[in-house]
Scaffold this active site. Structure first.
Site, mmCIF file in Angstrom:
data_model
loop_
_atom_site.group_PDB
_atom_site.id
_atom_site.type_symbol
_atom_site.label_atom_id
_atom_site.label_comp_id
_atom_site.label_asym_id
_atom_site.label_seq_id
_atom_site.Cartn_x
_atom_site.Cartn_y
_atom_site.Cartn_z
ATOM 1 N N GLY A 197 36.517 35.810 39.661
ATOM 2 C CA GLY A 197 35.247 36.446 39.734
ATOM 3 C C GLY A 197 34.135 35.994 40.687
ATOM 4 N N GLY A 198 34.756 35.430 41.781
ATOM 5 C CA GLY A 198 33.672 35.103 42.795
ATOM 6 C C GLY A 198 32.612 33.969 42.333
ATOM 7 N N GLU A 242 41.126 35.063 47.737
ATOM 8 C CA GLU A 242 39.903 35.482 47.838
ATOM 9 C C GLU A 242 39.547 36.981 47.739
ATOM 10 O OE1 GLU A 242 36.212 35.484 47.990
ATOM 11 O OE2 GLU A 242 36.716 36.649 49.600
ATOM 12 N N THR A 286 41.734 37.248 42.780
ATOM 13 C CA THR A 286 41.806 35.722 42.364
ATOM 14 C C THR A 286 42.465 35.822 40.833
ATOM 15 O OG1 THR A 286 40.061 35.156 43.448
ATOM 16 C CG2 THR A 286 40.592 33.430 41.833
ATOM 17 N N SER A 329 33.909 26.689 47.357
ATOM 18 C CA SER A 329 34.461 27.698 46.360
ATOM 19 C C SER A 329 33.495 27.701 44.995
ATOM 20 C CB SER A 329 35.845 27.127 45.759
ATOM 21 O OG SER A 329 36.490 27.834 44.989
ATOM 22 N N ARG A 355 42.972 23.932 48.523
ATOM 23 C CA ARG A 355 42.111 25.039 49.160
ATOM 24 C C ARG A 355 42.642 24.967 50.482
ATOM 25 N NH1 ARG A 355 38.478 28.742 47.944
ATOM 26 N NH2 ARG A 355 36.603 28.596 48.672
HETATM 27 N N1 GLU Z 1 37.135 32.767 47.164
HETATM 28 C C1 GLU Z 1 36.370 32.577 45.723
HETATM 29 C C2 GLU Z 1 36.062 31.381 45.555
HETATM 30 O O1 GLU Z 1 36.753 30.424 45.975
HETATM 31 C C3 GLU Z 1 37.167 33.151 44.796
HETATM 32 C C4 GLU Z 1 37.128 34.643 44.843
HETATM 33 C C5 GLU Z 1 37.225 35.461 43.279
HETATM 34 O O2 GLU Z 1 37.174 34.928 42.477
HETATM 35 O O3 GLU Z 1 37.033 36.824 43.436
HETATM 36 O O4 GLU Z 1 35.136 30.967 44.872
#
Ligand code: GLU
EC number: 2.3.2.2
Length: 595
Positions: A501-502, A436, A416, A480, A127
């Site tokens: 997918g955040g 990200e 991602t 994350s 990370r």
């Molecule tokens: N930054 C996000 C995370 O680490 C991932 C971003 C994404 O999947 O679009 O949880």
């Protein structure tokens, strides 16, 4: 022991394969062309299988990743006798070229590895870290949190990249093929050029107002002022040069010397300058952390612990549903009642996630207590099935000595990437890798984009006078949701899975595990099935046949529902008694391929 194959860089260079077009372009109003063929017959067969909703079968090795050229690069390595670690390096280097908006050298990731020789699961944390000059008010102006994109674009959001160290560290530990040979295919492709996919072109078109703000970014994605178009041949000589530097000098050539200098000067000279220093770059390390494993039926679901909330939240959702149904899993999408249980499980897990999860090097995180089956059984009350639970609050797991609060639900934008690999030696690798946001900070240097991962921290430093667990602190890693997962049965891997997918990643991964292992669905069908994700806000139901009716039923049960596109990018491999089966998300342009 694995043989150490002697390979020349040339042997690893794949024939050019043109990108399959995307099935998913976000923002959702954009549609993409699905028709462009891939050149390689093997990959074409995978593409056909995906289009027909079938999984791909193999007996020795397999890779499932987000772009055909990355699959090709990894497959060439696996065919030549490389390990999953070797294949990951080749595939990740290629992804940085052909899917630059999602992951690359300027980003970070989490890797889960099953080492067949040792019969053990390892996790590596690559990370990004906050610079030593960062303070809890990094994303505030006059004491108030900045707007999200105000914080994202420019140098301020850039954490020290972890991906180069993660690639090198994984290779050092489990690789057998010489490091430079693994970077050669991406170097050659960067020089020869690749065909811009419809998905990349759509995203460039959508983001041009932000991409134009930094000269190198603008010159690459908007050559002569116009956005790249699908089908354009795109060369990236600067990326080739950076990879050559890495090939010759290893990760040190990235974290020290001229490359580090270039990165720092790009960050300091960007719109909204950031804080990276030479010290920050030089002192970056990946961290090996204990795998976080939770019980689900007869399986052990193993993934990435803090600073990712992935394994804890996935384990909680599955554990809550499992406890409610007492092991007899119904079809997750069949009944409104099941979706009620599922939605409440998500809400309960996200309440705990918001309360407890952050970088455990800075904040005590009660991981064991949060995954304790007795704790989850206690929270899986009977009224989970009747309607939206009225009072969802964080629980009080054992070992709870955290006084701090986390917050901030990540904003999902289409970025991602996830790759799953199984090699012929029985090793399995699950990597979620990210810059990200789509195009990260929009700052480009050396042919790759720098991350905006620091915006995964909470923008607020306190709530009600109490410090927030996921606030910015020097040297800390932002929380994350990435959930690279390897599921074991009797100590052996049976499923490798993950997704972008955040914070919806957690729901996507939990659902797929439920479908494949709880219900016995085929991996491709499970990946393609409509999503239902509840992050303790709206209940997100994937738009498609029947979704409006389903939404109305859930609304009647007290949920706030949003019917929308849900852009997962699940890539998974099932390791069964009669071989390997792979699936790739029809919402993106990736493939599964094996032999
Ligand atoms: N930054 C996000 C995370 O680490 C991932 C971003 C994404 O999947 O679009 O949880």
């Amino acid at each position: 022991m694995r043989p150490i194959p002697i390979l020349t860089a040339l042997a690893l260079v794949s024939a050019p394969v043109f990108a399959q077009q995307a099935t998913d372009a976000v923002p959702p109003e954009m549609t993409t062309d699905l028709s462009a063929p891939v050149a390689d017959p093997g990959l074409r067969a995978s593409q056909t299988a995906k289009a027909e909703g079938r999984s791909v079968e193999a007996s020795n090795w397999m890779i499932s990743a987000a772009h055909p050229l990355a699959v090709q690069a990894g497959a060439d390595v696996l065919r030549a006798g490389g390990t999953a670690a070797d294949a990951m390096v080749a595939a990740q280097a290629m992804l940085g070229l052909v899917e630059p908006q999602s992951s690359g050298l300027g980003g970070g990731g989490f890797l889960v590895y099953y080492d067949a020789d040792l019969g053990e699961v390892f996790t590596l944390d690559g990370r990004e870290t906050a610079p030593m000059d960062a303070t809890p008010t990094l994303f505030q102006t006059e004491g108030e949190p900045m707007g999200f994109f105000e914080a994202v674009v420019g140098g301020l959001s850039v954490g020290v990249p972890g991906t180069p160290a993660l690639m090198a560290g994984t290779h050092q530990r489990w690789g057998t093929i010489p490091w430079p040979d693994l970077l050669a295919p991406a170097i050659n492709q960067a020089e020869a050029g690749f065909e811009v996919s419809a998905r990349l072109a759509a995203m460039v078109g959508f983001d041009q107002d932000r991409l134009v703000l930094h000269p190198e970014t603008s010159a690459y994605f908007l050559p002569e002022g116009a956005p790249l178009a699908a089908g354009d041949l795109l060369k990236n000589p600067k990326y080739a040069e950076t990879l050559r530097l890495l090939a010759d000098g290893g990760p040190q050539a990235f974290y020290e010397g001229p490359m580090a200098g270039l990165i720092m000067s790009a960050v300091l000279n960007a719109v909204q300058p950031g804080l990276l220093s030479e010290w920050d770059m030089r002192n970056y390390t990946i961290r090996e952390r204990d795998a976080v494993c939770s019980a689900f039926q007869s399986y052990e679901v193993c993934g990435m612990g803090p600073p990712s909330s992935g394994a804890v939240a996935v384990g909680q959702i599955l554990g809550l549903a499992d406890a409610y149904y007492d092991g007899a899993m119904p079809d997750v999408s069949a009944e409104t009642e099941v979706l009620t249980v599922w939605g409440n499980a998500g809400r309960l897990a996200f309440a705990d996630r918001g309360r407890y999860l952050a970088d455990s090097d800075f904040v005590p995180v009660p991981v064991t207590g949060l995954l304790d089956p007795a704790y989850l059984a206690d929270r899986a009350t009977e009224d989970m099935g009747t309607g939206a639970l009225e009072d969802v609050t964080p629980g009080t797991p054992e070992f709870d000595h955290a006084l701090l609060w986390a917050d901030h639900v990540g904003r999902a934008l289409p970025s991602t990437t996830h790759l799953s690999i199984v090699d012929q030696y029985g090793d399995a690798l699950s990597l979620t890798s990210s810059i990200e946001n789509a195009f990260g900070s929009r700052v480009m240097v050396g042919g790759f984009l720098l991350n905006n991962q620091l915006t995964d921290f909470s923008f607020r430093s306190h709530r009600d006078g109490v410090p927030i667990a996921n606030r910015v602190e020097p040297g800390k890693r932002p929380r994350s949701s990435m959930s690279p997962t390897i599921v074991l049965e009797d100590g052996k891997p049976v499923l490798v899975i993950g997704s972008p997918g955040g914070s919806r990643i957690i729901g996507y991964v939990a659902e797929t595990i439920w479908r494949v292992l709880g219900e016995g669905q085929d991996i491709q069908a499970a990946i393609a099935a409509p999503h239902a994700v509840n992050r303790f806000g709206t209940y997100d139901i994937e738009a498609g046949p029947g979704s409006e009716d389903r939404a109305a039923e859930l609304e009647a049960r007290g949920f706030k529902v949003s019917v929308r596109d849900l852009n997962s990018g699940l890539h998974g491999i099932v390791i069964g008694p009669d071989g390997l089966r792979g699936g790739a998300d029809p919402r993106r342009e990736g493939l599964a391929y094996g032999e």
